[in-house]
Design a protein around this motif. Structure first.
Motif, mmCIF file in Angstrom:
data_model
loop_
_atom_site.group_PDB
_atom_site.id
_atom_site.type_symbol
_atom_site.label_atom_id
_atom_site.label_comp_id
_atom_site.label_asym_id
_atom_site.label_seq_id
_atom_site.Cartn_x
_atom_site.Cartn_y
_atom_site.Cartn_z
ATOM 1 N N LEU A 114 0.846 -1.192 0.000
ATOM 2 C CA LEU A 114 0.000 0.000 0.000
ATOM 3 C C LEU A 114 0.882 1.243 0.000
ATOM 4 O O LEU A 114 1.920 1.269 0.666
ATOM 5 N N VAL A 115 0.469 2.264 -0.743
ATOM 6 C CA VAL A 115 1.212 3.524 -0.770
ATOM 7 C C VAL A 115 0.368 4.647 -0.182
ATOM 8 O O VAL A 115 0.751 5.260 0.800
ATOM 9 N N SER A 116 -0.809 4.917 -0.799
ATOM 10 C CA SER A 116 -1.633 6.022 -0.290
ATOM 11 C C SER A 116 -3.095 5.836 -0.670
ATOM 12 O O SER A 116 -3.419 5.175 -1.650
ATOM 13 N N SER A 117 -3.937 6.469 0.145
ATOM 14 C CA SER A 117 -5.377 6.491 -0.103
ATOM 15 C C SER A 117 -5.799 7.949 -0.257
ATOM 16 O O SER A 117 -5.359 8.798 0.524
ATOM 17 N N PRO A 118 -6.662 8.232 -1.225
ATOM 18 C CA PRO A 118 -7.133 9.608 -1.380
ATOM 19 C C PRO A 118 -8.196 9.998 -0.345
ATOM 20 O O PRO A 118 -8.561 11.163 -0.239
ATOM 21 N N LEU A 119 -8.684 9.031 0.412
ATOM 22 C CA LEU A 119 -9.751 9.286 1.391
ATOM 23 C C LEU A 119 -9.160 9.705 2.733
ATOM 24 O O LEU A 119 -8.463 8.918 3.377
ATOM 25 N N GLU A 120 -9.460 10.918 3.167
ATOM 26 C CA GLU A 120 -8.975 11.367 4.475
ATOM 27 C C GLU A 120 -9.564 10.530 5.597
ATOM 28 O O GLU A 120 -8.942 10.344 6.633
ATOM 29 N N SER A 121 -10.773 10.019 5.388
ATOM 30 C CA SER A 121 -11.444 9.225 6.420
ATOM 31 C C SER A 121 -10.949 7.783 6.459
ATOM 32 O O SER A 121 -11.295 7.038 7.374
ATOM 33 N N CYS A 122 -10.145 7.388 5.476
ATOM 34 C CA CYS A 122 -9.649 5.999 5.437
ATOM 35 C C CYS A 122 -8.282 5.966 4.763
ATOM 36 O O CYS A 122 -8.146 5.578 3.603
ATOM 37 N N ASN A 123 -7.272 6.376 5.515
ATOM 38 C CA ASN A 123 -5.938 6.419 4.924
ATOM 39 C C ASN A 123 -4.836 5.850 5.808
ATOM 40 O O ASN A 123 -3.655 6.084 5.561
ATOM 41 N N LEU A 124 -5.225 5.092 6.827
ATOM 42 C CA LEU A 124 -4.224 4.431 7.659
ATOM 43 C C LEU A 124 -3.858 3.084 7.028
ATOM 44 O O LEU A 124 -4.740 2.330 6.620
ATOM 45 N N LEU A 125 -2.575 2.796 6.979
ATOM 46 C CA LEU A 125 -2.139 1.519 6.418
ATOM 47 C C LEU A 125 -2.586 0.370 7.302
ATOM 48 O O LEU A 125 -2.589 0.483 8.531
ATOM 49 N N SER A 126 -2.977 -0.718 6.700
ATOM 50 C CA SER A 126 -3.257 -1.944 7.456
ATOM 51 C C SER A 126 -2.396 -3.049 6.864
ATOM 52 O O SER A 126 -1.926 -2.939 5.732
ATOM 53 N N ASN A 127 -2.211 -4.081 7.624
ATOM 54 C CA ASN A 127 -1.407 -5.191 7.120
ATOM 55 C C ASN A 127 -2.280 -6.357 6.660
ATOM 56 O O ASN A 127 -1.844 -7.501 6.631
#
Length: 172
Positions: A114-127
């Motif tokens: 994972l690199v990045s998510s455009p969603l501010e509400s869902c942008n934490l990396l998970s494993n």
């Protein structure tokens, strides 16, 4: 008799020269390309902390990277790819090369992160499926054929980002 043989040889050489002058160019070999596909989701708060993707929503325009390391542990390929409107990515690994047929094979040497998510509400990396550490590739038994083109398709993930604000009462 010698002049007759010379005439025959010259005639044959002329015919060969004329024939090769009108030959069509040699067909190029088909190029084999490696493709990695997968999906990226936003994990539901309800399943925060697990690998469950129940109730997860796909993330359009999320970025993932494909990293391949050769048998000497050096990066031999890197590129970032973006998901489509359904959270799906199709990563064609152009210029991917194997210096050793077995040790540098994509199943052994490549991972998706994972690199990045455009969603501010869902942008934490998970494993989920090793999205942080590097999701290994799976052989999907799929090959895409085209004119002078052949692509072996591998799968990865699905991967997921985590929501940034989950109410502790809704999480597992």
């Amino acid at each position: 008799m010698a002049s007759k043989q010379c005439t025959i040889i010259i005639t044959i050489l002329c015919l060969l020269a004329a024939a090769t002058a009108h030959d069509t160019p040699a067909k190029q070999d088909k190029t084999a390309t490696v493709v990695v596909e997968g999906k990226v989701y936003c994990q539901s708060c309800k399943y925060f902390g697990s690998w469950s993707l129940t109730d997860a929503e796909p993330i359009p325009a999320a970025k993932v990277s494909v990293i391949c390391k050769n048998h000497k542990k050096r990066v031999s390929y890197y590129n970032a790819f973006e998901t489509d409107t359904n959270g799906y990515f199709y990563a064609e690994l152009k210029d991917f090369k194997m210096t050793h047929y077995l040790l540098d094979h994509p199943l052994h040497s490549c991972h998706v992160k994972l690199v990045s998510s455009p969603l501010e509400s869902c942008n934490l990396l998970s494993n989920v499926n090793n999205g942080i550490n590097g999701s290994p590739l799976r052989f999907e038994n799929k090959v895409v054929y085209g004119k002078d083109y052949e692509a072996v398709v591998y799968g990865s993930g699905p991967l997921a980002f985590r929501p940034t604000n989950c109410d502790p009462e809704t999480t597992h």
